[in-house]
Design a protein around this motif. Structure first.
Motif, PDB file in Angstrom:
ATOM      1  N   UNK A 185       3.747 -30.137  -4.091  1.00  0.00           N
ATOM      2  CA  UNK A 185       4.122 -29.913  -5.542  1.00  0.00           C
ATOM      3  C   UNK A 185       5.705 -29.423  -5.559  1.00  0.00           C
ATOM      4  N   UNK A 186       5.999 -28.671  -4.683  1.00  0.00           N
ATOM      5  CA  UNK A 186       7.327 -27.928  -4.693  1.00  0.00           C
ATOM      6  C   UNK A 186       8.240 -28.964  -4.617  1.00  0.00           C
ATOM      7  N   UNK A 187       8.073 -30.002  -3.514  1.00  0.00           N
ATOM      8  CA  UNK A 187       8.872 -30.964  -3.082  1.00  0.00           C
ATOM      9  C   UNK A 187       9.235 -31.931  -4.414  1.00  0.00           C
ATOM     10  N   UNK A 188       8.144 -32.061  -5.069  1.00  0.00           N
ATOM     11  CA  UNK A 188       8.121 -33.212  -6.195  1.00  0.00           C
ATOM     12  C   UNK A 188       8.748 -32.464  -7.597  1.00  0.00           C
TER      13      UNK A 188
ATOM     14  N   UNK B 243       3.668 -17.036  -3.568  1.00  0.00           N
ATOM     15  CA  UNK B 243       4.213 -17.768  -4.905  1.00  0.00           C
ATOM     16  C   UNK B 243       5.107 -17.093  -5.688  1.00  0.00           C
ATOM     17  N   UNK B 244       4.853 -15.848  -6.043  1.00  0.00           N
ATOM     18  CA  UNK B 244       5.758 -15.034  -6.672  1.00  0.00           C
ATOM     19  C   UNK B 244       7.031 -14.749  -5.881  1.00  0.00           C
TER      20      UNK B 244
ATOM     21  N   UNK C 201      13.725 -18.103  -4.680  1.00  0.00           N
ATOM     22  CA  UNK C 201      13.641 -19.441  -4.432  1.00  0.00           C
ATOM     23  C   UNK C 201      13.704 -19.873  -3.136  1.00  0.00           C
ATOM     24  N   UNK C 202      13.422 -18.925  -2.145  1.00  0.00           N
ATOM     25  CA  UNK C 202      13.168 -19.242  -0.807  1.00  0.00           C
ATOM     26  C   UNK C 202      11.893 -19.821  -0.544  1.00  0.00           C
ATOM     27  N   UNK C 203      11.835 -21.125  -0.013  1.00  0.00           N
ATOM     28  CA  UNK C 203      10.834 -21.748   0.509  1.00  0.00           C
ATOM     29  C   UNK C 203      10.029 -21.177   1.476  1.00  0.00           C
ATOM     30  N   UNK C 204      10.991 -20.203   2.516  1.00  0.00           N
ATOM     31  CA  UNK C 204       9.986 -19.603   3.402  1.00  0.00           C
ATOM     32  C   UNK C 204       8.957 -18.815   2.868  1.00  0.00           C
TER      33      UNK C 204
END
Length: 197
Positions: A96-99, A169-170, A176-179
């Motif tokens: 979902x994040x990539x899309x 998620x929060x 904004x860090x995907x890690x």
């Protein structure tokens, strides 16, 4: 009276538009007039279905909750183990994040935006969170049996897993860090290893 370019009933258009806007720009930042305009629905039709924005919010949350619990149930059914379920859940979040359509957890986002101004919505969100924890707890008890401990213990483990998901998620939303999303799986697996195995 405004005519829609589609045959979709007004209530469905209103709910679909509200869901998209609530998730993308936030509940508080979304006005009734914007929902009406973007759903191509007459103002009178909006008020026929939803006498207030709060009632629209409650219907949105109820629909989101049903889909959310169905999705978790489907992931659980398709997963051979709780570890596989956690991995599938995180893969879904990453996809979902990539899309570009992942805005965080809708129930947590909504709760953060309404403050104390809507006790009915706050209660509905708390109920959905409890239902999510109960679904996770039931899954753990069904898989681990006696290893999951008492129902109270399994609920505590499920609550910790839910906390890790929400926290990851929060932190992702804040930084904004995907890690932060990558941290969810190993932290949940550590809880399972410590408390259920």
């Amino acid at each position: 009276m405004k005519k829609s370019s589609t045959a979709t009933p007004a209530k469905e258009r209103l709910l679909a538009t509200a869901a998209r806007l609530f998730e993308a720009q936030g509940y508080e930042s979304t006005g009734i007039n914007q929902i009406i305009a973007e759903s191509e629905t007459a103002k009178a039709s909006f008020y026929d279905h939803f006498p207030s924005k709060e009632l629209l919010g409650q219907e949105y949350l109820a629909r989101y909750g049903r889909k959310h619990l169905e999705l978790l149930g489907l992931l659980m059914q398709r997963s051979a183990t709780p570890q596989d379920f956690i991995a599938a859940w995180v893969r879904l979040i990453r996809r979902q994040n990539r899309s570009g359509v992942f805005y965080g957890c809708p129930m947590a986002n909504l709760r953060a935006q309404i403050g104390i101004g809507s006790p009915a919505l706050a209660s509905a969100i708390a109920s959905l969170a409890a239902d999510t924890i109960e679904a996770l707890s039931g899954y753990l008890r069904a898989f681990y049996g006696e290893k999951a401990g008492t129902a109270k213990h399994a609920r505590a483990v499920a609550r910790r897993i839910f906390q890790i998901y929400e926290g990851g998620v929060h932190v992702w939303r804040l930084t904004g860090d995907d890690a932060a999303l990558d941290d969810i799986e190993p932290l949940c697996l550590a809880i399972l290893d410590r408390d259920c195995c």
